[in-house]
Design an enzyme around this catalytic site. Structure first.
Site, mmCIF file in Angstrom:
data_model
loop_
_atom_site.group_PDB
_atom_site.id
_atom_site.type_symbol
_atom_site.label_atom_id
_atom_site.label_comp_id
_atom_site.label_asym_id
_atom_site.label_seq_id
_atom_site.Cartn_x
_atom_site.Cartn_y
_atom_site.Cartn_z
ATOM 1 N N LEU A 97 0.855 -1.185 0.000
ATOM 2 C CA LEU A 97 0.000 0.000 0.000
ATOM 3 C C LEU A 97 0.890 1.232 0.000
ATOM 4 O O LEU A 97 1.954 1.241 0.627
ATOM 5 C CB LEU A 97 -0.910 0.024 1.237
ATOM 6 C CG LEU A 97 -2.023 -1.017 1.322
ATOM 7 C CD1 LEU A 97 -2.821 -0.813 2.618
ATOM 8 C CD2 LEU A 97 -2.943 -0.961 0.125
ATOM 9 N N ASP A 98 0.444 2.285 -0.685
ATOM 10 C CA ASP A 98 1.193 3.540 -0.693
ATOM 11 C C ASP A 98 1.259 4.108 0.718
ATOM 12 O O ASP A 98 0.440 3.777 1.588
ATOM 13 C CB ASP A 98 0.530 4.558 -1.610
ATOM 14 C CG ASP A 98 0.486 4.092 -3.054
ATOM 15 O OD1 ASP A 98 1.346 3.277 -3.436
ATOM 16 O OD2 ASP A 98 -0.411 4.541 -3.787
ATOM 17 N N VAL A 99 2.200 5.009 0.937
ATOM 18 C CA VAL A 99 2.397 5.590 2.264
ATOM 19 C C VAL A 99 1.148 6.341 2.738
ATOM 20 O O VAL A 99 0.861 6.384 3.942
ATOM 21 C CB VAL A 99 3.642 6.507 2.266
ATOM 22 C CG1 VAL A 99 3.420 7.739 1.395
ATOM 23 C CG2 VAL A 99 4.041 6.903 3.681
ATOM 24 N N THR B 116 -1.975 5.531 1.919
ATOM 25 C CA THR B 116 -3.125 4.627 1.892
ATOM 26 C C THR B 116 -3.182 3.838 3.190
ATOM 27 O O THR B 116 -2.156 3.385 3.697
ATOM 28 C CB THR B 116 -3.036 3.662 0.696
ATOM 29 O OG1 THR B 116 -3.004 4.416 -0.512
ATOM 30 C CG2 THR B 116 -4.224 2.710 0.664
ATOM 31 N N HIS C 119 0.011 2.140 -8.204
ATOM 32 C CA HIS C 119 -0.958 3.226 -8.008
ATOM 33 C C HIS C 119 -2.240 2.981 -8.810
ATOM 34 O O HIS C 119 -2.854 3.925 -9.320
ATOM 35 C CB HIS C 119 -0.357 4.568 -8.423
ATOM 36 C CG HIS C 119 0.675 5.089 -7.476
ATOM 37 N ND1 HIS C 119 1.444 6.206 -7.746
ATOM 38 C CD2 HIS C 119 1.078 4.653 -6.258
ATOM 39 C CE1 HIS C 119 2.275 6.433 -6.742
ATOM 40 N NE2 HIS C 119 2.067 5.500 -5.831
#
Length: 232
Positions: A100-102, A104, A187
């Site tokens: 997961l993105d930072v 998210t 993404h």
């Protein structure tokens, strides 16, 4: 397994520090002090270091409710890492099963079982991942119908040549979507909504396959049960 490797697998010692501990006479095998790092250790061997029994760490499977501002990475950066929130021996061996993105939040699975991780992430296994997506603009009416059809057929993301795999879109509120993906491109959620002219302002992963966060508080973790592991 060599004794020095066994020590590095079961303690915080590196191989070189393990050899120094052996030379100091701190390690015993089956009640006898052993100094030879090449000594072979079997499943029935009883190894102690400074009289503390040692045992190999088995495969681990962990569920984490990732907060915002935490990275799913092994290297140290400006942000805390997901593994920094988990208190287990040799935690650095755990790898995220799909990142997961930072910015998210939500469900992250971590394991040191590479085959299990592949089963979860491989698109051919069609393991659905459900996201709660907060949008900058409401999505309803004809625009919603178009988005549902486009996501179901697959959209070509900026910089890509092939479309995304079919995804399922539903709206919980005019600006809150539920999106189910069966793959994990870079993404992807943000890029999919950008492809239809909208913008993601918040993203939260609620479930992966049959596993959901449930009542697990943000920032907390737990090990999976045997039934949960076997579900993939």
């Amino acid at each position: 397994m060599r004794l020095d490797r066994f020590l590095s697998e079961t303690t915080e010692l590196t191989r070189s520090l393990a050899k120094k501990a052996l030379h100091r006479g701190e390690v015993s095998v089956d009640g006898e002090i052993v100094k030879n790092p090449a000594t072979q250790i079997g499943e029935a061997s009883r190894v102690t270091w400074n009289d503390v029994p040692l045992a190999l760490v088995g495969l681990r499977y962990v569920m984490l409710h990732k907060p915002m501002g935490v990275e799913c990475t092994a290297r140290r950066t400006l942000y805390p890492r997901a593994i920094d929130l988990i208190e287990l021996p040799k935690v650095e061996r755990l790898q995220p099963v799909g990142r997961l993105d930072v910015d998210t939040t939500g469900l992250v699975l971590l394991t040191d079982d590479g085959q299990w991780s592949h089963r979860v992430t491989s698109p051919k296994h069609r393991c659905g991942k459900v996201y709660r997506v907060t949008l900058a603009e409401p999505l309803e009416g004809d625009a919603l119908a178009h988005a549902i059809e486009a996501f179901a057929e697959g959209v070509v993301l900026d910089g890509e040549e092939t479309p995304t795999r079919p995804a399922e879109l539903a709206m919980r509120e005019p600006m809150v979507a539920e999106l189910t993906l069966y793959e994990g491109k870079y993404h992807q959620v943000k890029r999919m909504f950008a492809a239809i002219g909208n913008h993601v302002v918040a993203l939260h992963r609620e479930s992966i396959g049959p596993l959901a966060l449930g009542e697990l508080p943000e920032g907390e973790w737990r090990e999976l049960t045997a039934d949960e592991i076997a579900a993939f």
